[in-house]
Write a protein that holds these residues in place. Structure first.
Motif, PDB file in Angstrom:
ATOM      1  N   HIS A 150     -19.827 -27.011  35.335  1.00  9.39           N
ATOM      2  CA  HIS A 150     -18.707 -26.149  34.713  1.00  9.39           C
ATOM      3  C   HIS A 150     -19.519 -25.038  34.237  1.00  9.39           C
ATOM      4  O   HIS A 150     -19.124 -23.697  34.386  1.00  9.39           O
ATOM      5  CB  HIS A 150     -17.777 -26.785  33.884  1.00  9.39           C
ATOM      6  CG  HIS A 150     -16.791 -25.638  33.509  1.00  9.39           C
ATOM      7  ND1 HIS A 150     -15.826 -25.205  34.154  1.00  9.39           N
ATOM      8  CD2 HIS A 150     -16.871 -24.967  32.257  1.00  9.39           C
ATOM      9  CE1 HIS A 150     -15.357 -24.357  33.417  1.00  9.39           C
ATOM     10  NE2 HIS A 150     -15.683 -24.222  32.228  1.00  9.39           N
ATOM     11  N   ALA A 185     -16.368 -17.965  24.215  1.00  4.92           N
ATOM     12  CA  ALA A 185     -16.494 -16.636  24.667  1.00  4.92           C
ATOM     13  C   ALA A 185     -15.588 -15.435  24.601  1.00  4.92           C
ATOM     14  O   ALA A 185     -16.260 -14.307  24.343  1.00  4.92           O
ATOM     15  CB  ALA A 185     -16.458 -16.976  26.401  1.00  4.92           C
ATOM     16  N   ASP A 186     -14.322 -15.693  24.210  1.00  2.00           N
ATOM     17  CA  ASP A 186     -13.374 -14.635  23.541  1.00  2.00           C
ATOM     18  C   ASP A 186     -14.069 -13.960  22.143  1.00  2.00           C
ATOM     19  O   ASP A 186     -13.854 -12.950  22.032  1.00  2.00           O
ATOM     20  CB  ASP A 186     -12.134 -15.021  23.462  1.00  2.00           C
ATOM     21  CG  ASP A 186     -11.717 -15.228  25.014  1.00  2.00           C
ATOM     22  OD1 ASP A 186     -12.095 -14.654  26.079  1.00  2.00           O
ATOM     23  OD2 ASP A 186     -10.506 -15.718  24.825  1.00  2.00           O
ATOM     24  N   LEU A 211     -14.338 -23.431  25.652  1.00  3.42           N
ATOM     25  CA  LEU A 211     -15.566 -22.695  25.885  1.00  3.42           C
ATOM     26  C   LEU A 211     -15.243 -21.121  26.146  1.00  3.42           C
ATOM     27  O   LEU A 211     -15.582 -20.236  25.894  1.00  3.42           O
ATOM     28  CB  LEU A 211     -16.075 -22.955  27.315  1.00  3.42           C
ATOM     29  CG  LEU A 211     -17.173 -24.229  27.274  1.00  3.42           C
ATOM     30  CD1 LEU A 211     -17.516 -24.818  28.717  1.00  3.42           C
ATOM     31  CD2 LEU A 211     -18.202 -24.042  26.232  1.00  3.42           C
ATOM     32  N   ASP A 212     -13.876 -21.058  26.911  1.00  2.00           N
ATOM     33  CA  ASP A 212     -13.150 -19.825  26.848  1.00  2.00           C
ATOM     34  C   ASP A 212     -12.969 -19.204  25.607  1.00  2.00           C
ATOM     35  O   ASP A 212     -13.034 -17.980  25.366  1.00  2.00           O
ATOM     36  CB  ASP A 212     -11.843 -19.937  27.567  1.00  2.00           C
ATOM     37  CG  ASP A 212     -12.097 -20.219  29.056  1.00  2.00           C
ATOM     38  OD1 ASP A 212     -13.212 -20.050  29.608  1.00  2.00           O
ATOM     39  OD2 ASP A 212     -10.992 -20.784  29.736  1.00  2.00           O
ATOM     40  N   ALA A 213     -12.515 -20.061  24.586  1.00  4.67           N
ATOM     41  CA  ALA A 213     -12.238 -19.420  23.123  1.00  4.67           C
ATOM     42  C   ALA A 213     -13.363 -19.014  22.432  1.00  4.67           C
ATOM     43  O   ALA A 213     -13.406 -17.824  21.751  1.00  4.67           O
ATOM     44  CB  ALA A 213     -11.599 -20.519  22.379  1.00  4.67           C
ATOM     45  N   MET A 248     -13.068 -26.581  28.911  1.00  8.96           N
ATOM     46  CA  MET A 248     -12.828 -25.320  29.500  1.00  8.96           C
ATOM     47  C   MET A 248     -12.026 -24.574  28.472  1.00  8.96           C
ATOM     48  O   MET A 248     -12.541 -23.337  28.193  1.00  8.96           O
ATOM     49  CB  MET A 248     -12.216 -25.378  30.555  1.00  8.96           C
ATOM     50  CG  MET A 248     -12.830 -26.052  31.896  1.00  8.96           C
ATOM     51  SD  MET A 248     -11.756 -26.061  33.443  1.00  8.96           S
ATOM     52  CE  MET A 248     -10.789 -26.632  33.039  1.00  8.96           C
ATOM     53  N   ASP A 249     -10.957 -24.883  27.804  1.00 12.89           N
ATOM     54  CA  ASP A 249     -10.401 -24.117  26.840  1.00 12.89           C
ATOM     55  C   ASP A 249     -11.164 -23.729  25.611  1.00 12.89           C
ATOM     56  O   ASP A 249     -11.295 -22.547  25.215  1.00 12.89           O
ATOM     57  CB  ASP A 249      -9.159 -24.891  26.177  1.00 12.89           C
ATOM     58  CG  ASP A 249      -8.220 -24.887  27.632  1.00 12.89           C
ATOM     59  OD1 ASP A 249      -8.031 -24.129  28.324  1.00 12.89           O
ATOM     60  OD2 ASP A 249      -7.228 -25.800  27.021  1.00 12.89           O
ATOM     61  N   ARG A 300     -10.150 -30.121  30.566  1.00 11.77           N
ATOM     62  CA  ARG A 300      -9.534 -28.951  30.246  1.00 11.77           C
ATOM     63  C   ARG A 300      -9.423 -28.527  28.988  1.00 11.77           C
ATOM     64  O   ARG A 300      -9.836 -27.294  28.656  1.00 11.77           O
ATOM     65  CB  ARG A 300      -7.865 -29.212  30.593  1.00 11.77           C
ATOM     66  CG  ARG A 300      -7.476 -29.220  32.135  1.00 11.77           C
ATOM     67  CD  ARG A 300      -5.832 -29.362  32.043  1.00 11.77           C
ATOM     68  NE  ARG A 300      -5.665 -30.053  33.430  1.00 11.77           N
ATOM     69  CZ  ARG A 300      -5.128 -31.147  33.582  1.00 11.77           C
ATOM     70  NH1 ARG A 300      -5.351 -32.372  32.839  1.00 11.77           N
ATOM     71  NH2 ARG A 300      -5.081 -31.700  34.712  1.00 11.77           N
TER      72      ARG A 300
END
Length: 87
Positions: free
Chosen positions: A52, A84-85, A80-82, A77-78, A74
């Motif tokens: 991923h 990155a933001d 990692l997205d947070a 992924m959430d 999931r």
């Protein structure tokens, strides 16, 4: 197995930026094979997570039969997205 160990196992180095494109493709292919062969949930999750991060992970319904494992993926992924933001 930690992240650096996984990188060394599949790419021969813990510095992913030093991996030649052909070696990267070969490592990813080996990871896909190992993901298909892995029977223990933690091992499958670790392989999937690295795939991923590299942008090469299969869809959750393909990678995980168990709904709890899909939910854990999931959640990762959430997170990692947070992260990155924030950067």
């Amino acid at each position: 197995m930690d992240f650096d160990e996984q990188l060394r196992l599949y790419f021969g180095t813990s510095d992913i930026s030093a991996v030649a494109p052909s070696a990267r493709e070969a490592g990813i292919e080996k990871m896909r094979v190992d993901l298909g062969l892995a029977r223990q949930a933690p091992q499958r999750f670790a392989i999937w997570a690295l795939l991923h991060v590299l942008g090469e992970a299969p869809d959750l319904d393909i990678a995980f039969e168990d709904e709890n494992e899909r939910e854990a993926a999931r959640n990762l992924m959430d997170m990692l997205d947070a992260a990155a933001d924030k950067s």
